[in-house]
Write an enzyme that holds these catalytic residues in place. Structure first.
Site, PDB file in Angstrom:
ATOM      1  N   ASP A   4      -7.900  -5.459  -0.011  1.00 46.23           N
ATOM      2  CA  ASP A   4      -8.334  -6.296  -1.150  1.00 46.23           C
ATOM      3  C   ASP A   4      -7.954  -7.748  -0.988  1.00 46.23           C
ATOM      4  O   ASP A   4      -8.379  -8.596  -1.771  1.00 46.23           O
ATOM      5  CB  ASP A   4      -7.730  -5.732  -2.444  1.00 46.23           C
ATOM      6  N   HIS A  61       0.855  -1.190   0.000  1.00 52.58           N
ATOM      7  CA  HIS A  61       0.000   0.000   0.000  1.00 52.58           C
ATOM      8  C   HIS A  61       0.889   1.238   0.000  1.00 52.58           C
ATOM      9  O   HIS A  61       1.942   1.258   0.634  1.00 52.58           O
ATOM     10  CB  HIS A  61      -0.901   0.016   1.242  1.00 52.58           C
TER      11      HIS A  61
END
Ligand code: SDX
Length: 429
Positions: free
Chosen positions: A363, A305
């Site tokens: 996700d 991320h």
């Protein structure tokens, strides 16, 4: 305002103001840099650039903290519902019981779409990716709702916001129904937001649809987790589109388009496909090796991320929700979950992932949950878009209402050819 910073460009030293927020990193205001030095800053990917002031969402990537209007995501996900989060996003405070009831009533009564949208859908191929359908149909809303496209009118902005939040589930369900050749199901006003969506996706005219409360609660929580995430790629897209004065439906369509990418909202679909490709826990090691190989473009989808250099707090909640849904289904040994747990276990101990601070993101687990609930993989990002619409709309409204707002227009570092004269085609070598 904190102390100023100084910078020297080509021997010229200037002072730049430093601004502090309520929490989080300070910013150096470079608004006057070009005028005073003739130089631009250079930050492709905006790794060190704040694009705006905002009061909506705060992320501490090192600590794995996510706050919506100051409330921790864990508390909102565990104690509230998605429409409460929507109210909080739009108005900045948690609603009173009366405000919540009124808000739910108003959103519910905007869930139908203009009936000619049905004909719009029949122009698509049945095998069109649902995100392609969503980009088009969300943008098409501006062709039907002319009474809420004047962004200078506060009441029209609010109607457009309610319409977007309310109609996204209906359009998403229509995209799904169209892809499987089943008739569209109209919303019902006596159902809550997420139950209404599940029914529009899964009900058929031949029998009454029984809503599974575990699924409804799990999906509502998933919507809360995906509602907003400060200035991510798709939100920045919505803000940039809105800065030109484009109508809100067109701006949200731009956000849907950006979210589709596998590096962003498309990662949930990509992550599940990756888990399915790995197939069994014994094959995990070879894929981890691929992810570490500089010469191999393969990445572990659902890992890493830009902001979180710690565990994504949403992933922790997502993992718990995954187990709840699988338990409800009696799927204690879902092979995909076994692969995911093995992958997470190996990656979190591997020096490459530790050094690069790569942790599972939201996700990683969402795809397993949504698949278990019966959604096809190509609908995963559509669900992400349904949830993120409130974040996009809240950020868009914040930008429009900012008195200092102006059109976004970045500059560049030009590395192309210097001036040269045209050569007629008959004189070219
Ligand atoms: C979302 O921004 C948001 O807030 C997004 C989001 C939201 O709610 O809006 O949180 C939703 O988009 C979550 C992210 C979903 N994407 C994925 O899961 C796709 C896989 N992850 C990545 O491609 C990547 O981690 C990003 C895009 C998420 C972040 O990329 P960055 O910050 O630009 O980091 P990078 O690509 O520069 O990677 C840094 C290093 C690189 O190695 P080096 O070149 O330094 O040697 O880490 C490596 C990368 O190769 N790396 C990975 C990796 N992600 C980064 N290596 C293997 N597998 C991965 N997943």
């Amino acid at each position: 305002m904190s102390a100023a910073s100084t910078i020297t460009v080509d021997g010229k030293q200037i002072s730049l103001p430093v601004k502090s927020g309520t929490i989080g990193p300070d910013v150096v205001d470079i608004g006057k840099l070009y005028a005073q030095t003739g130089a631009f800053t250079f930050d492709p990917g905006f790794t060190s650039t704040a694009s705006c002031e905002s009061r909506i969402t705060y992320i501490d990537g090192d600590e794995g903290v996510l706050l919506y209007r100051g409330y921790p995501i864990e508390q909102l996900a565990e104690q509230g519902d998605f429409l409460e989060t929507c109210y909080l996003m739009l108005f900045g405070e948690l609603p009173t019981p009366g405000q919540k009831a009124d808000f739910d009533y108003r959103v519910t009564r905007h869930t139908m779409v203009h009936d000619q949208m049905n004909r719009f859908f029949t122009g698509f191929r049945r095998d069109a990716h649902p995100m392609a359908v969503m980009v088009a149909s969300v943008g098409a809303l501006s062709a039907f709702y002319h009474d809420s496209t004047d962004i200078t009118d506060e009441s029209q902005r609010m109607i457009a916001s309610m319409r977007m939040i309310a109609k996204m589930p209906t359009l998403a369900a229509m995209a799904y129904k169209y892809s499987i050749g089943q008739p569209f199901v109209y919303p019902k006003n006596d159902l809550d937001y997420t139950s209404n969506f599940l029914r529009m996706c899964y009900a058929v005219p031949c029998e009454e649809y029984q809503i599974n409360p575990i699924f409804a609660k799990a999906l509502d929580k998933i919507f809360i987790l995906h509602a907003d995430h400060e200035q991510n790629a798709s939100t920045s897209t919505v803000r940039l589109a809105g800065s030109s004065g484009a109508n809100p439906f067109a701006c949200i369509a731009a956000g849907v388009a950006c979210l589709w990418g596998p590096a962003h909202g498309g990662a949930n679909e990509a992550a599940l496909k990756m888990l399915m490709e790995i197939g069994t826990p014994d094959r995990v090691d070879q894929y981890v090796a691929k992810a570490k190989d500089k010469n191999d473009p393969f990445r572990l989808m659902g890992f890493g991320h830009r902001v979180y250099k710690n565990y994504d707090p949403r992933a922790r909640i997502m993992q718990k929700t995954t187990h709840e849904v699988l338990k409800e289904l009696g799927k204690h040994d879902d092979p995909l979950l076994e692969v995911a747990m093995k992958l997470e276990e190996i990656a979190l101990k591997d020096e490459y992932f530790i050094e690069k601070k790569l942790y599972p993101n939201i996700d990683f687990y969402s795809g397993i949950t949504l698949k278990a609930m019966g959604f096809p993989t190509d609908m995963f990002t559509v669900l992400f878009a349904v949830a993120r619409t409130v974040g996009w709309i809240a950020q868009w409204a914040e930008m429009i209402e900012d008195p200092s707002q102006k059109i976004g227009r970045p500059r560049q570092l030009y590395v192309g050819p210097t001036k040269r004269d045209y050569v007629g085609i008959n004189d070219r070598g």
